[in-house]
Design an enzyme around this catalytic site. Structure first.
Site, PDB file in Angstrom:
ATOM      1  N   LYS A  65     129.932  49.576  27.538  1.00  0.00           N
ATOM      2  CA  LYS A  65     130.470  50.937  27.679  1.00  0.00           C
ATOM      3  C   LYS A  65     129.344  51.903  28.075  1.00  0.00           C
ATOM      4  CE  LYS A  65     134.294  49.948  24.625  1.00  0.00           C
ATOM      5  NZ  LYS A  65     134.877  49.929  23.288  1.00  0.00           N
ATOM      6  N   GLN A  85     133.670  52.536  17.598  1.00  0.00           N
ATOM      7  CA  GLN A  85     133.922  51.121  17.919  1.00  0.00           C
ATOM      8  C   GLN A  85     134.607  50.424  16.735  1.00  0.00           C
ATOM      9  OE1 GLN A  85     133.299  49.606  20.974  1.00  0.00           O
ATOM     10  NE2 GLN A  85     134.376  47.861  20.099  1.00  0.00           N
ATOM     11  N   ASP A 105     139.793  57.319  22.912  1.00  0.00           N
ATOM     12  CA  ASP A 105     140.521  56.060  22.722  1.00  0.00           C
ATOM     13  C   ASP A 105     142.024  56.312  22.578  1.00  0.00           C
ATOM     14  OD1 ASP A 105     139.198  53.717  23.032  1.00  0.00           O
ATOM     15  OD2 ASP A 105     138.413  53.623  20.982  1.00  0.00           O
TER      16      ASP A 105
END
Ligand code: NAP
Length: 288
Positions: A52, A96, A119
């Protein structure tokens, strides 16, 4: 079989994102910035975070990484999130998952400002997706949607596979993939069936669907008996087996069929990070 090349589509989209980042820098005098948080040392999570950060660098997006100790409490994580929420330097925040103690993952996600929730897992953004009436509305309002499902819709659009009026089945009902993907297909005017572990007659249901989406997490779970001629099959699954990486669809079983399908790897996977970049741009626009 016709393959959908997720890597190629993803690379094309990333070039467009890079251009937009350049434009933002010229107009706003700053680069969009994504803050990433990793709790602990989970090796798979470390690999994901690395990719990422690398993708951000390549697109010109700034990244700010925080690695918290394995034993960090829920309060420690939320305290860092609060700091990043307040920072005018940070446009997007990515926590994460899974956390070493995943029981309080949703509490931590709920602490992320909905404006910075790249997200798309905050209840506010999940709610906006559920309330949206069309794909156009989702795009126009810059709604932050979970990256993998968003990537699947982009793959279908970019491959000129029409969704409107089609029957689609999504196998899997997670908040990360199955549920938001079902909502996105509905917003694109498909007639959607959501299947899960308690679904009966799954084979027959799949066999009737124009679009079959497998998001189960079970290697080679679907075979040719589940798929009808000329169907589109999207394999979201990423399974690590002793024989290597494979999807939820038994590729060898379906490879001679007259269908369109995403491979694993090289299908949905590359799109997930591309959508993270896309969502970071959206978050920048929301914040400015
Ligand atoms: P998850 O949270 O474990 O959800 C799996 C879903 O599959 C559940 O809803 C479960 O039903 C359903 N299921 C399990 N066994 C089934 C069966 N026998 N028949 C029908 N449905 C069944 O997984 P996830 O996070 O959604 O991820 C799914 C897969 O996608 C995994 O392989 C994951 O690695 C992959 N993934 C890929 C990406 C990417 O970037 N390509 C991103 C995210 C996830 P119940 O709800 O009834 O238990």
């Amino acid at each position: 079989m016709k393959l959908i090349d997720g890597k190629k589509i993803s690379n094309e989209l990333r070039l467009g994102i890079k251009d937009q980042v350049k434009k933002i820098k010229q107009e706003a005098g700053k680069f969009p910035c994504l803050a990433t948080i990793l709790v602990g040392q989970n090796p798979a999570s470390q690999v994901y975070i690395k990719s990422k950060i690398k993708a951000c660098q390549e697109a010109g997006i700034q990244s700010l990484h925080h690695n918290l100790d394995e034993n960090s409490s829920k309060e420690d994580i939320i305290s860092l999130i609060n700091e990043l929420n307040k920072s005018s330097e940070v446009d997007g925040i990515l926590l994460q998952l899974p956390l070493p103690n995943n029981e309080y993952a949703q509490d931590c996600i709920n602490a992320i400002s909905p404006l910075k929730d790249v997200d798309g897992l905050h209840p506010f953004n999940a709610g906006l997706l559920n309330l949206s009436k069309s794909w156009d509305e989702i795009i126009k309002k810059n709604i932050l949607v979970s990256c993998t499902p968003l990537g699947v819709i982009y793959l279908l659009h970019k491959s000129n596979i029409s969704i409107e009026g089609k029957t689609a089945i999504v196998i899997g009902r997670s908040n990360l993939v199955g549920k938001p993907l079902s909502m996105l297909l509905l917003a694109n005017n498909a007639t959607v069936t959501m299947a899960h572990s308690k679904t009966k007659n799954l084979k027959e249901m799949c066999k009737n669907a124009d679009i079959v989406i497998a998001a189960v997490g079970n290697p080679k779970f679907l075979n040719k008996d589940f798929i009808k001629d000329r169907a589109t099959v999207i394999d979201v699954g990423i399974n690590r087996t002793p024989d290597g990486l494979c999807g939820d669809v038994d590729f060898n079983s379906v490879k001679d069929m007259n269908i369109t399908m995403t491979p694993v790897p090289g299908g949905v996977g590359p799109m997930t990070i591309t959508m993270l970049l896309e969502n970071t741009l959206k978050a920048f626009k929301k914040g400015h």
